[in-house]
Design an enzyme around this catalytic site. Structure first.
Site, PDB file in Angstrom:
ATOM      1  N   ASP A   1       0.784  -1.242   0.000  1.00 45.86           N
ATOM      2  CA  ASP A   1       0.000   0.000   0.000  1.00 45.86           C
ATOM      3  C   ASP A   1       0.815   1.291   0.000  1.00 45.86           C
ATOM      4  O   ASP A   1       1.807   1.394   0.735  1.00 45.86           O
ATOM      5  CB  ASP A   1      -0.837   0.085   1.291  1.00 45.86           C
TER       6      ASP A   1
ATOM      7  N   GLU B   1     -10.439  -2.464   4.372  1.00 46.14           N
ATOM      8  CA  GLU B   1      -9.102  -1.960   4.709  1.00 46.14           C
ATOM      9  C   GLU B   1      -8.924  -0.549   4.133  1.00 46.14           C
ATOM     10  O   GLU B   1      -9.699  -0.114   3.285  1.00 46.14           O
ATOM     11  CB  GLU B   1      -8.024  -2.879   4.106  1.00 46.14           C
TER      12      GLU B   1
HETATM   13  C1  FRU Z   1      -3.975  -3.544   2.762  1.00 43.31           C
HETATM   14  C2  FRU Z   1      -3.318  -4.081   4.009  1.00 43.31           C
HETATM   15  C3  FRU Z   1      -3.633  -3.190   5.194  1.00 43.31           C
HETATM   16  C4  FRU Z   1      -2.477  -3.428   6.120  1.00 43.31           C
HETATM   17  C5  FRU Z   1      -1.334  -3.617   5.158  1.00 43.31           C
HETATM   18  C6  FRU Z   1      -0.313  -4.605   5.632  1.00 43.31           C
HETATM   19  O1  FRU Z   1      -3.386  -3.971   1.589  1.00 43.31           O
HETATM   20  O2  FRU Z   1      -3.721  -5.428   4.250  1.00 43.31           O
HETATM   21  O3  FRU Z   1      -4.885  -3.420   5.777  1.00 43.31           O
HETATM   22  O4  FRU Z   1      -2.269  -2.347   6.990  1.00 43.31           O
HETATM   23  O5  FRU Z   1      -1.889  -4.046   3.935  1.00 43.31           O
HETATM   24  O6  FRU Z   1       0.807  -4.625   4.799  1.00 43.31           O
END
Ligand code: FRU
Length: 482
Positions: free
Chosen positions: A22, A195
């Protein structure tokens, strides 16, 4: 240049090495757009998360910087956001850049923490009172804080908790109070855990009328396959969000398979809302071909809203700064495309921008482009006037054996006004992004063709189609300094 692998994009952001997911902590400060990102510095696989860091003056050319946030006694560093604390509400110092992120510990313990920088994000101090927001016992997922300053005079945090977005408010970034929630399994797509929320206000058709938009990543059950980014349109009263659409309305920001965990920049100097997503999908992100690095980001997109018969809907356009990459240009006007002809036989390229306007005729079955064409490979981008579907078909795009569901066609339906179909396509080695319907229909897919597959073709099936205009630009690589 970091082009040590044929599928490394030329002008999309990729990490210098190893795993990225992300985008995090997007904030503008003193002439620089900051981009932090979920980063595993020791592997091309997801693992111990850190925040990688890069800055840009134009959102096109980037300077990689050292890792900003390392794991500590509270855990690894999951996704989150960053703000400039203009009024020093937290007391960290003048114009502190404050990162608000999730600390993750084994056993799915997730809590929200702070770190601050007083030197343009170059060095970071973790807040000694971390974590500032503990996970309630009954909430298994509790992560990805996106924070902004509300005009009523307090901070607002949107946080993902299962199939719900929780809102908290704070006077100082340190003490948070639960102020509302949205979702609870009843709204939009709930095909997976929610998320990386984002929440912002946008004008409708450039008028003073506004709506609030809540974007949410959903880990499964997206419109294409696997994970995707949905959005809700409604109001926000400083404490909680209310959708103005029926509960079962599902709106997708992108109808391709590869636009996830999208986030927007805080404090954008021209007041634009610019969003960028991870060009990938949790369904296969860990098994896509990788050499020394894995994962890329989409192009930055400028957001607005437009009124439609169904209500206000999101419009996304590639940011104008991308025009600085344009090289050799070719133009066509008023061409009649008949099945079997090939107007573009001398065009080749793996980094191209294509802007086309067609006059669709309902007698035609499908028309559009095949790109990254090689002996046995091609990716098709087109429109089906009988179904009113924009589509991208990557069934023959190249490598796909790493995931059974990777090869396939992804659709976005839209009704072209007066039968005029515009396609604005960006091809960059390992991805294709298509903006159509004046930015109301967007499709992003990653692809893995061989380096030699560089052809471009125009096609029509079932009848002739008029190409009102066509511009093709070769795009130069963006700068990625290390
Ligand atoms: C989204 C996610 C988030 C988390 C991160 C972990 O892609 O699953 O919810 O904070 O990636 O790398």
């Amino acid at each position: 240049m970091l082009r040590n692998n044929p599928s490394r994009p030329c002008y999309h952001f990729t990490p210098p090495s190893n795993w990225m997911n992300d985008p995090n902590g997007l904030v503008y400060y003193q002439g620089e757009y900051h981009l932090f990102y979920q980063y595993h510095p020791a592997s091309t696989d997801w693992g111990t998360m850190h925040w990688g860091h890069a800055v840009s003056r134009d959102l096109v050319n980037w300077q990689h910087l050292p890792i900003a946030l390392y794991p500590d006694e509270h855990g690894t560093i999951f996704s989150g956001s960053a703000v400039i604390d203009w009024q020093n509400t937290a007391g960290f110092g003048k114009e502190a850049m404050v990162a608000v992120f999730t600390h993750y510990r084994e056993g799915n313990r997730q809590s929200q923490s702070l770190a601050y920088s007083l030197d343009q994000g170059r060095t970071w101090t973790k807040y000694r009172g971390n974590p500032v927001l503990h996970q309630p016992d009954a909430t298994p997922d509790f992560r990805d804080p996106k924070v902004f300053w509300h005009t009523e005079g307090h901070w607002v945090m949107s946080l993902a908790a299962g199939d719900t977005i929780l809102f908290h408010t704070s006077p100082n970034l340190i003490n948070w109070t639960l102020s509302g929630s949205f979702g609870s399994g009843e709204y939009g797509s709930t095909g997976g855990v929610w998320e990386t929320p984002d929440l912002f206000e946008l004008c409708v058709d450039g008028s003073p009328e506004t709506r609030w938009v809540l974007t949410v990543g959903v880990q499964g059950g997206s419109t294409a396959i696997g994970s995707g980014t949905q959005y809700f349109v409604g109001s926000f009263d400083g404490r909680t969000f209310t959708s103005e659409n029926p509960k079962d309305t599902v709106l997708w920001a992108d109808h391709g398979a590869d636009y996830y965990a999208a986030q927007s920049w805080s404090d954008e100097p021209a007041g634009r809302r610019i969003m960028i997503g991870w060009q990938n999908n949790w369904l296969y992100s860990g098994v896509i071909p990788a050499a020394t690095w894995r994962g890329s980001l989409s192009l930055p997109r400028q957001l607005s809203l437009t009124q439609t018969a169904q209500g206000a809907r999101l419009v996304q356009q590639p940011i104008p700064e991308l025009r600085s990459l344009r090289g050799r240009h070719q133009h066509w006007n008023n061409e009649t495309i008949v099945p079997g002809t090939d107007l573009l036989s001398d065009i080749k390229g793996e980094a191209l921008e294509i802007i086309a306007e067609f006059q669709a005729d309902a007698a035609v079955e499908r028309f559009g482009f095949r790109v990254r064409v090689g002996t046995d490979e091609f990716t098709t981008i087109g429109f089906d006037p009988r179904q009113n579907n924009l589509f991208m078909d990557r069934s023959h795009a190249g490598q796909s054996g790493f995931c059974n569901d990777f090869a396939g066609t992804h659709l976005a339906s839209f009704d072209p006004p007066h039968g005029i179909v515009q396609l604005h396509i960006f091809i960059d080695c390992a991805s294709v992004e298509v903006f159509s319907g004046d930015g109301k229909a967007v499709l992003t897919d990653i692809i893995f063709p061989s380096e030699q597959s560089q052809g471009v073709e125009l096609f029509t099936e079932g009848g002739t189609v008029t190409l009102n205009s066509l511009d093709i630009y070769q795009l130069n690589p963006a700068e990625f300094l290390t």
